[in-house]
Design a protein around this motif. Structure first.
Motif, PDB file in Angstrom:
ATOM      1  N   PHE A  76      44.611  28.351  59.407  1.00  0.00           N
ATOM      2  CA  PHE A  76      43.396  28.944  58.830  1.00  0.00           C
ATOM      3  C   PHE A  76      43.723  29.957  57.741  1.00  0.00           C
ATOM      4  O   PHE A  76      43.031  30.033  56.722  1.00  0.00           O
ATOM      5  N   ALA A  77      44.780  30.731  57.940  1.00  0.00           N
ATOM      6  CA  ALA A  77      45.180  31.703  56.919  1.00  0.00           C
ATOM      7  C   ALA A  77      45.636  30.970  55.654  1.00  0.00           C
ATOM      8  O   ALA A  77      45.278  31.364  54.536  1.00  0.00           O
ATOM      9  N   PHE A  78      46.411  29.903  55.820  1.00  0.00           N
ATOM     10  CA  PHE A  78      46.868  29.146  54.659  1.00  0.00           C
ATOM     11  C   PHE A  78      45.698  28.486  53.932  1.00  0.00           C
ATOM     12  O   PHE A  78      45.648  28.484  52.694  1.00  0.00           O
ATOM     13  N   LEU A  79      44.737  27.953  54.680  1.00  0.00           N
ATOM     14  CA  LEU A  79      43.552  27.370  54.046  1.00  0.00           C
ATOM     15  C   LEU A  79      42.724  28.433  53.327  1.00  0.00           C
ATOM     16  O   LEU A  79      42.160  28.177  52.259  1.00  0.00           O
ATOM     17  N   GLY A  80      42.656  29.635  53.889  1.00  0.00           N
ATOM     18  CA  GLY A  80      41.958  30.733  53.223  1.00  0.00           C
ATOM     19  C   GLY A  80      42.643  31.123  51.923  1.00  0.00           C
ATOM     20  O   GLY A  80      41.985  31.409  50.915  1.00  0.00           O
ATOM     21  N   ILE A  81      43.980  31.130  51.924  1.00  0.00           N
ATOM     22  CA  ILE A  81      44.730  31.444  50.708  1.00  0.00           C
ATOM     23  C   ILE A  81      44.465  30.395  49.644  1.00  0.00           C
ATOM     24  O   ILE A  81      44.210  30.720  48.469  1.00  0.00           O
ATOM     25  N   LEU A  82      44.500  29.115  50.042  1.00  0.00           N
ATOM     26  CA  LEU A  82      44.221  28.049  49.069  1.00  0.00           C
ATOM     27  C   LEU A  82      42.770  28.102  48.575  1.00  0.00           C
ATOM     28  O   LEU A  82      42.497  27.842  47.407  1.00  0.00           O
ATOM     29  N   GLY A  83      41.844  28.456  49.465  1.00  0.00           N
ATOM     30  CA  GLY A  83      40.444  28.578  49.061  1.00  0.00           C
ATOM     31  C   GLY A  83      40.228  29.703  48.066  1.00  0.00           C
ATOM     32  O   GLY A  83      39.472  29.558  47.101  1.00  0.00           O
ATOM     33  N   ALA A  84      40.900  30.834  48.276  1.00  0.00           N
ATOM     34  CA  ALA A  84      40.788  31.948  47.332  1.00  0.00           C
ATOM     35  C   ALA A  84      41.395  31.575  45.983  1.00  0.00           C
ATOM     36  O   ALA A  84      40.874  31.946  44.936  1.00  0.00           O
ATOM     37  N   LEU A  85      42.494  30.826  46.013  1.00  0.00           N
ATOM     38  CA  LEU A  85      43.105  30.377  44.762  1.00  0.00           C
ATOM     39  C   LEU A  85      42.185  29.404  44.025  1.00  0.00           C
ATOM     40  O   LEU A  85      42.035  29.484  42.799  1.00  0.00           O
ATOM     41  N   ALA A  86      41.552  28.512  44.766  1.00  0.00           N
ATOM     42  CA  ALA A  86      40.599  27.579  44.151  1.00  0.00           C
ATOM     43  C   ALA A  86      39.397  28.333  43.584  1.00  0.00           C
ATOM     44  O   ALA A  86      38.898  27.996  42.496  1.00  0.00           O
ATOM     45  N   GLY A  87      38.925  29.342  44.298  1.00  0.00           N
ATOM     46  CA  GLY A  87      37.815  30.154  43.791  1.00  0.00           C
ATOM     47  C   GLY A  87      38.181  30.879  42.514  1.00  0.00           C
ATOM     48  O   GLY A  87      37.376  30.961  41.575  1.00  0.00           O
ATOM     49  N   ALA A  88      39.412  31.393  42.441  1.00  0.00           N
ATOM     50  CA  ALA A  88      39.852  32.066  41.214  1.00  0.00           C
ATOM     51  C   ALA A  88      39.915  31.073  40.061  1.00  0.00           C
ATOM     52  O   ALA A  88      39.530  31.403  38.931  1.00  0.00           O
ATOM     53  N   GLY A  89      40.381  29.864  40.344  1.00  0.00           N
ATOM     54  CA  GLY A  89      40.410  28.839  39.301  1.00  0.00           C
ATOM     55  C   GLY A  89      39.014  28.468  38.828  1.00  0.00           C
ATOM     56  O   GLY A  89      38.778  28.263  37.633  1.00  0.00           O
ATOM     57  N   TYR A  90      38.073  28.391  39.764  1.00  0.00           N
ATOM     58  CA  TYR A  90      36.683  28.096  39.396  1.00  0.00           C
ATOM     59  C   TYR A  90      36.107  29.195  38.505  1.00  0.00           C
ATOM     60  O   TYR A  90      35.482  28.910  37.486  1.00  0.00           O
ATOM     61  N   PHE A  91      36.326  30.443  38.887  1.00  0.00           N
ATOM     62  CA  PHE A  91      35.788  31.553  38.094  1.00  0.00           C
ATOM     63  C   PHE A  91      36.474  31.655  36.743  1.00  0.00           C
ATOM     64  O   PHE A  91      35.872  32.111  35.768  1.00  0.00           O
ATOM     65  N   MET A  92      37.737  31.223  36.655  1.00  0.00           N
ATOM     66  CA  MET A  92      38.447  31.254  35.381  1.00  0.00           C
ATOM     67  C   MET A  92      37.836  30.247  34.408  1.00  0.00           C
ATOM     68  O   MET A  92      37.733  30.511  33.213  1.00  0.00           O
ATOM     69  N   LEU A  93      37.414  29.094  34.917  1.00  0.00           N
ATOM     70  CA  LEU A  93      36.880  28.042  34.055  1.00  0.00           C
ATOM     71  C   LEU A  93      35.383  28.181  33.790  1.00  0.00           C
ATOM     72  O   LEU A  93      34.862  27.531  32.882  1.00  0.00           O
ATOM     73  N   ARG A 134      31.814  29.735  32.589  1.00  0.00           N
ATOM     74  CA  ARG A 134      31.352  30.555  31.477  1.00  0.00           C
ATOM     75  C   ARG A 134      30.398  31.624  32.012  1.00  0.00           C
ATOM     76  O   ARG A 134      29.630  31.386  32.911  1.00  0.00           O
ATOM     77  N   GLY A 135      30.478  32.793  31.433  1.00  0.00           N
ATOM     78  CA  GLY A 135      29.581  33.866  31.856  1.00  0.00           C
ATOM     79  C   GLY A 135      30.264  35.216  31.760  1.00  0.00           C
ATOM     80  O   GLY A 135      31.478  35.312  31.591  1.00  0.00           O
ATOM     81  N   GLY A 136      29.493  36.265  31.887  1.00  0.00           N
ATOM     82  CA  GLY A 136      30.012  37.605  31.708  1.00  0.00           C
ATOM     83  C   GLY A 136      30.752  38.169  32.909  1.00  0.00           C
ATOM     84  O   GLY A 136      31.618  39.000  32.763  1.00  0.00           O
ATOM     85  N   GLN A 137      30.424  37.717  34.102  1.00  0.00           N
ATOM     86  CA  GLN A 137      31.001  38.293  35.315  1.00  0.00           C
ATOM     87  C   GLN A 137      32.250  37.544  35.783  1.00  0.00           C
ATOM     88  O   GLN A 137      32.775  37.839  36.840  1.00  0.00           O
ATOM     89  N   ARG A 138      32.736  36.609  35.034  1.00  0.00           N
ATOM     90  CA  ARG A 138      33.813  35.748  35.524  1.00  0.00           C
ATOM     91  C   ARG A 138      35.124  36.496  35.715  1.00  0.00           C
ATOM     92  O   ARG A 138      35.879  36.195  36.610  1.00  0.00           O
ATOM     93  N   ARG A 139      35.406  37.466  34.860  1.00  0.00           N
ATOM     94  CA  ARG A 139      36.674  38.187  34.968  1.00  0.00           C
ATOM     95  C   ARG A 139      36.734  39.012  36.253  1.00  0.00           C
ATOM     96  O   ARG A 139      37.749  39.038  36.939  1.00  0.00           O
ATOM     97  N   ASP A 140      35.625  39.668  36.593  1.00  0.00           N
ATOM     98  CA  ASP A 140      35.577  40.459  37.825  1.00  0.00           C
ATOM     99  C   ASP A 140      35.681  39.565  39.059  1.00  0.00           C
ATOM    100  O   ASP A 140      36.391  39.895  40.013  1.00  0.00           O
ATOM    101  N   ALA A 141      34.981  38.441  39.031  1.00  0.00           N
ATOM    102  CA  ALA A 141      35.014  37.531  40.180  1.00  0.00           C
ATOM    103  C   ALA A 141      36.388  36.904  40.337  1.00  0.00           C
ATOM    104  O   ALA A 141      36.871  36.729  41.462  1.00  0.00           O
ATOM    105  N   MET A 142      37.032  36.558  39.234  1.00  0.00           N
ATOM    106  CA  MET A 142      38.367  35.978  39.300  1.00  0.00           C
ATOM    107  C   MET A 142      39.368  37.007  39.842  1.00  0.00           C
ATOM    108  O   MET A 142      40.206  36.686  40.690  1.00  0.00           O
TER     109      MET A 142
END
Length: 70
Positions: A7-24, A26-34
């Motif tokens: 579960f911890a490893f899946l959480g780490i991968l999920g957070a990494l995927a979320g950062a990738g989503y926020f990086m791609l 468009r919008g003003g809040q993406r840097r903070d969310a990433m």
């Protein structure tokens, strides 16, 4: 104990995927969310490492080593 690691490893991968989503995205809040998603990933990674060290020191898990093929 294995479920905790999974579960911890899946959480780490999920957070990494979320950062990738926020990086791609468009919008003003993406840097903070990433940055927040990457901070969560680092926090989960450090926590998992400390849990592994604690489990090893308490004797809950044992290193097995790599078998030598001859």
């Amino acid at each position: 104990m294995n479920w905790l690691f999974l579960f911890a490893f899946l959480g780490i991968l999920g957070a990494l995927a979320g950062a990738g989503y926020f990086m791609l995205r468009r919008g003003g809040q993406r840097r903070d969310a990433m940055a927040r998603a990457l901070a969560v990933r680092v926090g989960l990674s450090v926590t998992l490492f400390l849990i592994i060290l604690l489990a090893w020191s308490m004797g809950w898990i044992e290193p097995r080593g790599v078998p030598i093929q001859r």
